[in-house]
Write an enzyme that holds these catalytic residues in place. Structure first.
Site, PDB file in Angstrom:
ATOM      1  N   LYS A  96     -13.853   1.310  -3.689  1.00 39.08           N
ATOM      2  CA  LYS A  96     -14.843   1.619  -2.663  1.00 39.08           C
ATOM      3  C   LYS A  96     -15.952   2.496  -3.226  1.00 39.08           C
ATOM      4  O   LYS A  96     -17.136   2.287  -2.950  1.00 39.08           O
ATOM      5  CB  LYS A  96     -14.163   2.307  -1.478  1.00 39.08           C
TER       6      LYS A  96
ATOM      7  N   HIS B  54       7.208 -27.106   2.481  1.00 41.35           N
ATOM      8  CA  HIS B  54       6.443 -28.203   1.885  1.00 41.35           C
ATOM      9  C   HIS B  54       5.360 -27.670   0.952  1.00 41.35           C
ATOM     10  O   HIS B  54       4.429 -28.407   0.608  1.00 41.35           O
ATOM     11  CB  HIS B  54       5.835 -29.067   2.993  1.00 41.35           C
TER      12      HIS B  54
ATOM     13  N   GLU C  19       0.831  -1.204   0.000  1.00 43.29           N
ATOM     14  CA  GLU C  19       0.000   0.000   0.000  1.00 43.29           C
ATOM     15  C   GLU C  19       0.865   1.253   0.000  1.00 43.29           C
ATOM     16  O   GLU C  19       0.477   2.288  -0.544  1.00 43.29           O
ATOM     17  CB  GLU C  19      -0.938  -0.005   1.214  1.00 43.29           C
TER      18      GLU C  19
END
Length: 549
Positions: A513, A389, A358
């Protein structure tokens, strides 16, 4: 507007390009170590309780000198000093950048617009400490007189990631009679799962929203309020005993039913991703206690002072920032792996994703010009040994340049049984082994010496030369966690300064938004939404067709 030359036209930049194309065209760590027997000792820097070994990087003394010249030319130190002085270095929002003031000592003087902000910081910390002590001791009770057993922090972004990460990191220091849960996603399942087994009479909600208008947070807070009232016979007076606010909007807080005496403020010179050591950390303070929280702040301050005063050649955040620029801009690295060998740091990399991506995920410079160079990397990773793994195969034998940080602690946390504590040696053996394997690999001759059939040799050869920094501390404590976070905060700052971008705004968060607010009526009411592209319009139509009512 700056009249300095563009970054890629600076002589310091072109010298680094020549250096990469010349002596470091095909760097080999085996050769670099063989040529310098003292490399492992010389390429170590310390910051507070942190020991950083950067010897396994594709660099020489000349590389470091050239990178430091670039830092000087781009005025990293001048911008650093301006930040600490409280100057408004967030140019697009005309704001100071003073997360460092959140951990300043009481007698410090740090001014914004002529006002010393330190007394206000400590006034809030003192109020937080008083409230946390009351909750922890049982003096603060719920509406029915029951003791608070669970704190639910409702926030998003910096109001969630920081406290949630630190709570997991410092779980060994928490009061086990009280737990904290975190709700961030506007998906109703998040809140549902957080409260489904809780007793409303013993639950305290901490609502973290500076403006008290953040849509995800207020939506969840409103639903939490309904859940609470449903469990406490609908008595509106219960809200004041079960909700507190981290906000500056007293009117909205009061309208919600929260007593403004239980509202804890913070300031616009604190960015969300830098804020959990402010009032945003209230849930953490309740969990670990005010004394431990202040140890956390002390840790931040140790590295703040290190970054501010250490010479360039021994400055850990500067070094990490320069290495990031080196790989991103001169090796084409697109990502950076952060691999903590600690279960308690399971959320640390997710926190760093916001901090780094950000901050430095920008494509225009501070003057508004499109950049001509790579900026922030994709940050990713999970705790060791789990990642070994899963994706370490790509790190070892893939085709991408992925610098990595290996983070570990010499001692396990207190409280483990002897048998569990003994497993720490195996954990750390894996950390050290991975650092060696990534750096030095395994040659074809070494594989053949093990009697491997020739047709298998290419598949079992590891070229090495994968750069890593190993960060060690004696143990994970509140202070050490603060030091680690400040280390990465200032690393991000260094990179943003060199790239000439504003690391402290986040306009990219806003567009989605705004569009979501426009799209929602189309989902709930079938309203026409002008400006939708054909693909999105078709998706909305499909959603409405199949949405269960």
């Amino acid at each position: 507007m700056s009249d300095s030359p563009r970054l890629t036209r600076r002589p310091e930049w072109t010298e680094l390009e020549d250096h990469r194309a010349g002596p470091l065209l095909h760097p080999a760590l085996r050769e670099l170590f063989a040529a310098d027997p003292e490399r492992a000792e010389r390429y170590v820097v310390r910051a507070g309780d942190l020991r950083l070994d950067y010897s396994k990087h594709l660099i020489t003394d000349e590389t470091l000198a050239l990178l430091q010249e670039l830092a000087t030319a781009t005025d990293v130190f001048g911008l650093r000093d301006a930040m600490f002085r409280g100057e408004k270095i967030n140019v697009t929002e005309n704001r100071a950048v003073l997360h460092t003031a959140l951990r300043a000592p009481r007698d410090a003087v740090i001014e914004v617009d002529g006002e010393n902000v330190v007394p206000a910081v400590h006034a809030v910390l003192d109020r937080m400490a008083d409230f946390a002590d009351r909750v922890r001791s049982g003096e603060w009770t719920g509406h029915t007189g029951s003791r608070i057993r669970t704190v639910v922090n409702i926030g998003i972004g910096g109001s969630d990631l920081g406290p949630a990460m630190a709570y997991e990191a410092l779980r060994a220091f928490t009061d086990r009679s009280l737990t904290v849960r975190f709700v961030s996603n506007v998906d109703g399942a998040d809140l549902h799962e957080a409260v489904r087994d809780l007793d409303p009479a013993e639950t305290l909600f901490v609502i973290a929203s500076k403006t008290f208008t953040t849509i995800e947070t207020i939506t969840n807070a409103t639903s939490a309020r309904s859940w609470l009232l449903a469990g406490l016979d609908g008595d509106e007076k219960a809200v004041a005993k079960h909700f507190v606010a981290l906000s500056t909007n007293a009117g909205k807080v009061s309208d919600f039913g929260i007593d403004t005496a239980n509202m804890f403020e913070f300031w616009d010179w604190v960015g969300g991703r830098y804020s959990f050591d402010s009032a945003i950390g209230l849930s953490l303070m309740i969990a670990i206690g005010p004394e431990r929280f202040r140890e956390l702040l002390d840790g931040f301050r140790i590295v703040d002072e290190h970054f501010r005063t250490a010479p360039a050649e021994a400055n850990a955040p500067l070094l990490l920032g320069l290495l990031g620029v080196w790989y991103g801009s001169f090796f084409g690295a697109q990502s950076h792996a952060v691999l903590p060998y600690s279960h308690y740091l399971s959320k640390f990399t997710a926190y760093l994703q916001q901090l780094d991506m950000e901050s430095n995920g920008k494509s225009v410079d501070r003057d508004g010009h499109p950049v001509e160079w790579q900026t922030g990397p994709v940050v990713w990773g999970t705790p060791g040994t789990n990642g070994q793994h899963a994706y370490y195969q790509l790190l070892h034998q893939g085709t991408k340049v992925i610098p990595a940080d290996l983070i570990g602690f010499i001692n396990p946390v207190d409280g483990l049984s002897d048998e569990l504590a003994a497993q720490h040696d195996l954990l750390m053996a894996n950390l050290f082994a991975q650092g060696q394997a990534l750096a030095f690999g395994k040659t074809g001759d070494e594989v053949r010496a093990e009697g491997v059939p020739e047709e298998q040799v290419p598949h079992r050869t590891f070229r090495g030369n994968h750069p890593t920094t190993t960060i060690l501390a004696a143990e994970l404590t509140p202070s050490v966690l603060g030091q680690l976070i400040a280390l990465y905060e200032h690393k991000v700052f260094v990179q943003g300064a060199i790239w000439n971008i504003d690391s402290f705004d986040q306009w990219g968060v806003e567009l989605g938004k705004v569009l979501a607010k426009r799209v929602e009526p189309a989902l709930t009411e079938g309203a026409d939404v002008p400006g939708l592209d054909p693909s999105t319009a078709a998706l909305v139509a499909a959603y409405r067709t199949h949405r269960k009512k």
